[in-house]
Design a protein around this motif. Structure first.
Motif, PDB file in Angstrom:
ATOM      1  N   HIS A 159       0.851  -1.183   0.000  1.00 41.56           N
ATOM      2  CA  HIS A 159       0.000   0.000   0.000  1.00 41.56           C
ATOM      3  C   HIS A 159       0.893   1.242   0.000  1.00 41.56           C
ATOM      4  O   HIS A 159       1.681   1.428   0.925  1.00 41.56           O
ATOM      5  CB  HIS A 159      -0.886  -0.017   1.258  1.00 41.56           C
ATOM      6  N   PRO A 160       0.806   2.112  -1.002  1.00 41.75           N
ATOM      7  CA  PRO A 160       1.689   3.291  -1.052  1.00 41.75           C
ATOM      8  C   PRO A 160       1.330   4.309   0.030  1.00 41.75           C
ATOM      9  O   PRO A 160       0.238   4.293   0.597  1.00 41.75           O
ATOM     10  CB  PRO A 160       1.430   3.875  -2.449  1.00 41.75           C
ATOM     11  N   ASP A 161       2.252   5.197   0.298  1.00 37.73           N
ATOM     12  CA  ASP A 161       1.981   6.287   1.235  1.00 37.73           C
ATOM     13  C   ASP A 161       0.882   7.189   0.676  1.00 37.73           C
ATOM     14  O   ASP A 161       0.791   7.396  -0.545  1.00 37.73           O
ATOM     15  CB  ASP A 161       3.243   7.116   1.464  1.00 37.73           C
ATOM     16  N   PRO A 162       0.044   7.779   1.555  1.00 36.61           N
ATOM     17  CA  PRO A 162      -1.050   8.626   1.070  1.00 36.61           C
ATOM     18  C   PRO A 162      -0.592   9.918   0.402  1.00 36.61           C
ATOM     19  O   PRO A 162      -1.398  10.627  -0.192  1.00 36.61           O
ATOM     20  CB  PRO A 162      -1.855   8.912   2.344  1.00 36.61           C
ATOM     21  N   SER A 163       0.704  10.226   0.472  1.00 36.68           N
ATOM     22  CA  SER A 163       1.215  11.425  -0.193  1.00 36.68           C
ATOM     23  C   SER A 163       0.997  11.388  -1.699  1.00 36.68           C
ATOM     24  O   SER A 163       1.002  12.435  -2.358  1.00 36.68           O
ATOM     25  CB  SER A 163       2.703  11.606   0.113  1.00 36.68           C
ATOM     26  N   ILE A 164       0.774  10.183  -2.270  1.00 33.80           N
ATOM     27  CA  ILE A 164       0.526  10.107  -3.718  1.00 33.80           C
ATOM     28  C   ILE A 164      -0.832  10.679  -4.090  1.00 33.80           C
ATOM     29  O   ILE A 164      -1.133  10.839  -5.271  1.00 33.80           O
ATOM     30  CB  ILE A 164       0.639   8.666  -4.238  1.00 33.80           C
ATOM     31  N   PHE A 165      -1.654  11.010  -3.093  1.00 36.71           N
ATOM     32  CA  PHE A 165      -2.974  11.586  -3.367  1.00 36.71           C
ATOM     33  C   PHE A 165      -3.005  13.099  -3.130  1.00 36.71           C
ATOM     34  O   PHE A 165      -4.067  13.695  -3.026  1.00 36.71           O
ATOM     35  CB  PHE A 165      -4.027  10.903  -2.497  1.00 36.71           C
ATOM     36  N   HIS A 172      -1.059   3.107  11.571  1.00 39.38           N
ATOM     37  CA  HIS A 172       0.152   3.911  11.540  1.00 39.38           C
ATOM     38  C   HIS A 172       0.145   4.986  12.624  1.00 39.38           C
ATOM     39  O   HIS A 172      -0.899   5.378  13.140  1.00 39.38           O
ATOM     40  CB  HIS A 172       0.380   4.535  10.158  1.00 39.38           C
ATOM     41  N   VAL A 173       1.350   5.422  12.955  1.00 38.91           N
ATOM     42  CA  VAL A 173       1.606   6.538  13.870  1.00 38.91           C
ATOM     43  C   VAL A 173       2.399   7.551  13.052  1.00 38.91           C
ATOM     44  O   VAL A 173       3.489   7.255  12.577  1.00 38.91           O
ATOM     45  CB  VAL A 173       2.407   6.078  15.104  1.00 38.91           C
ATOM     46  N   ASN A 174       1.846   8.731  12.892  1.00 44.17           N
ATOM     47  CA  ASN A 174       2.342   9.670  11.894  1.00 44.17           C
ATOM     48  C   ASN A 174       2.883  10.934  12.553  1.00 44.17           C
ATOM     49  O   ASN A 174       2.285  11.454  13.504  1.00 44.17           O
ATOM     50  CB  ASN A 174       1.194  10.035  10.935  1.00 44.17           C
ATOM     51  N   ALA A 186      -0.826  14.347  15.527  1.00 46.98           N
ATOM     52  CA  ALA A 186       0.544  13.881  15.351  1.00 46.98           C
ATOM     53  C   ALA A 186       0.906  12.852  16.418  1.00 46.98           C
ATOM     54  O   ALA A 186       0.667  13.055  17.612  1.00 46.98           O
ATOM     55  CB  ALA A 186       1.505  15.063  15.426  1.00 46.98           C
ATOM     56  N   MET A 187       1.455  11.734  15.978  1.00 44.05           N
ATOM     57  CA  MET A 187       1.933  10.639  16.819  1.00 44.05           C
ATOM     58  C   MET A 187       0.823   9.954  17.613  1.00 44.05           C
ATOM     59  O   MET A 187       1.090   9.270  18.601  1.00 44.05           O
ATOM     60  CB  MET A 187       3.047  11.113  17.772  1.00 44.05           C
ATOM     61  N   ILE A 188      -0.422  10.089  17.168  1.00 40.61           N
ATOM     62  CA  ILE A 188      -1.555   9.382  17.759  1.00 40.61           C
ATOM     63  C   ILE A 188      -1.899   8.217  16.832  1.00 40.61           C
ATOM     64  O   ILE A 188      -2.232   8.431  15.662  1.00 40.61           O
ATOM     65  CB  ILE A 188      -2.768  10.294  17.951  1.00 40.61           C
ATOM     66  N   PRO A 189      -1.841   6.954  17.304  1.00 39.42           N
ATOM     67  CA  PRO A 189      -2.075   5.814  16.409  1.00 39.42           C
ATOM     68  C   PRO A 189      -3.515   5.752  15.927  1.00 39.42           C
ATOM     69  O   PRO A 189      -4.452   6.113  16.638  1.00 39.42           O
ATOM     70  CB  PRO A 189      -1.729   4.608  17.289  1.00 39.42           C
TER      71      PRO A 189
END
Length: 437
Positions: free
Chosen positions: A293-299, A336-338, A368-371
């Motif tokens: 699954h690619p990173d959502p940055s591609i959207f 994810h934790v972002n 940020a950093m919340i799973p």
């Protein structure tokens, strides 16, 4: 005298140098500020960046108007917009660590114009330092009549979810409907008119660098959002002499002044600093053609870069119709934790990571950093389904993602549509560990 035509004509291209005139010969030829402009107009420059910004980033336009803006903004008095908040300018925020989700906000009984209808959900960064953003819900039930507005703090990215708006700006008119977006640059005057019934949507108020198209890197020259699909309005103006009111947002506060005429009196303009619209259905998504699954940055549709390379002040991304074809892959967004904060909204359809609880008009915030990640039901389905090519159809969600933590407002924390048991959607995730390879 009102000249409403042409009201729905646009010029293509993102950030292009444009020129347009509502009357023949209104644009000066050969220079921007001649001693005497055609038709007795005044020349005025509006700058969206510093004068000495690099050429590729410099944003400015020359406006040729019936009267200069100094007559549209003077003798200001304090005004109230109690539910419109700004990052760093007040202490309205509440504890924001956690996962939050809201249902669609219902339309109120009272009549609300564009300014009155803004309800701030979260703020990030600091308005005076031109860093960060605010995220607003928008409920409009009446048009602005003899009222005009401009935001000196940031540009406004408007995302309709139900109903449409007709933005009559200094540069021309832009009509925006669900499935489209509109960006109103910092300092541009406008009034917002209803189209057909009440309008509900979302706004990203961007304090940072103006939105631009993301770099494509290894993707190459094509896909994602094409510059030619962005539309800028042609010139159309009002020549109306009657008492009006100008509202301004500046430094997180609101001001108003009485004016004697419409400020939408720009007969011609040229430059690259102007409002624009984009049809999100023109976005060309890309994805994994084999596995993972690619990173959502591609959207990403638009980005406001920060001083940290590759880390956005705010990204605007969408999740729209597309094919899923990856093999041996967990297809919904993974857990994810972002480092970035993520505010999401659903325009229509369903969102594949939360198919049962996230309805049109709904919104969520994962800081940020919340799973966060798929709920238990979505995980179970995605883990067991036979992986065939699947087309996600009639779906449109969006995300405002920022390097800054987004702090909830008191209004958002007390909304009746806040799902207080939202985090329970993960409580049924079972232990799957077997102890064996």
């Amino acid at each position: 005298m009102t000249r409403p035509e042409p009201v729905l004509r646009y010029m293509p291209g993102f950030g292009n140098e444009c020129e347009t005139e509502a009357l023949p010969g209104a644009l000066p030829q050969g220079q921007n500020s001649p001693q005497n402009c055609p038709y007795g107009l005044y020349a005025e420059q509006v700058s969206g960046t510093s004068f000495t910004a690099p050429r590729r980033q410099n944003k400015r336009s020359w406006l040729y108007r019936i009267r200069p803006s100094v007559l549209h903004a003077r003798r200001f008095q304090r005004a109230e917009a109690p539910l419109w908040r700004s990052g760093g300018s007040d202490s309205d925020s509440v504890a924001s660590a956690g996962q939050f989700r809201w249902g669609a906000i219902p339309f109120p009984e009272q009549k609300l114009n564009f300014i009155e209808g803004v309800r701030t959900i979260a703020t990030a960064g600091e308005v005076d330092s031109r860093r960060g953003l605010s995220v607003h819900a928008l409920l409009v039930t009446r048009s602005m009549t003899d009222q005009y507005f401009y935001d000196a703090d940031g540009e406004l990215l408007v995302v309709p979810q139900q109903g449409g708006l007709d933005f009559f700006t200094e540069f021309g008119r832009i009509v925006v409907e669900p499935g489209e977006i509109c960006v109103l640059p910092r300092g541009v005057k406008f009034k917002a008119l209803l189209r057909d019934g009440p309008m509900r949507g979302f706004i990203c108020e961007n304090y940072g660098a103006p939105f631009s198209l993301p770099n494509l890197g290894p993707i190459g020259a094509n896909c994602l959002a094409s510059p030619l699909d962005f539309k800028t309005p042609v010139a159309v103006f009002e020549d109306i002499e009657k008492p009006c009111c100008m509202f301004v947002k500046w430094g997180g506060d609101f001001f108003a002044c009485d004016i004697a005429r419409s400020p939408l009196d720009v007969v011609a303009w040229r430059g690259n600093y102007a409002p624009y619209k984009y049809d999100l259905r023109r976005f060309c998504p890309i994805g994994a053609a084999l596995f993972d699954h690619p990173d959502p940055s591609i959207f990403t549709v638009l980005t406001s870069p920060s001083e940290i390379e590759g880390t956005a002040n705010v990204d605007f991304a969408i999740f729209s119709d597309r094919w899923l074809v990856a093999e041996h892959t967990f297809r919904p967004p993974w857990y994810h934790v972002n480092a970035m904060s993520e505010f999401m909204g659903l325009i229509y359809g369903r969102y594949d990571a939360k198919p049962q609880g996230f309805g049109p008009g709904g919104m969520s915030l994962h800081n940020a950093m919340i799973p966060h990640g798929p709920d238990a039901a979505a995980f179970e389905i995605a883990s067991r389904t036979e992986l065939k090519p699947e087309r996600l159809s009639d779906t449109l969600a969006f995300m405002f993602e920022s390097r800054f933590p987004q702090r909830l407002t008191k209004y958002a924390a007390e909304l009746d549509t806040l799902e207080k048991d939202y985090s329970d959607c993960w409580s049924e995730l079972p232990k799957r560990f077997t102890g064996a390879a």
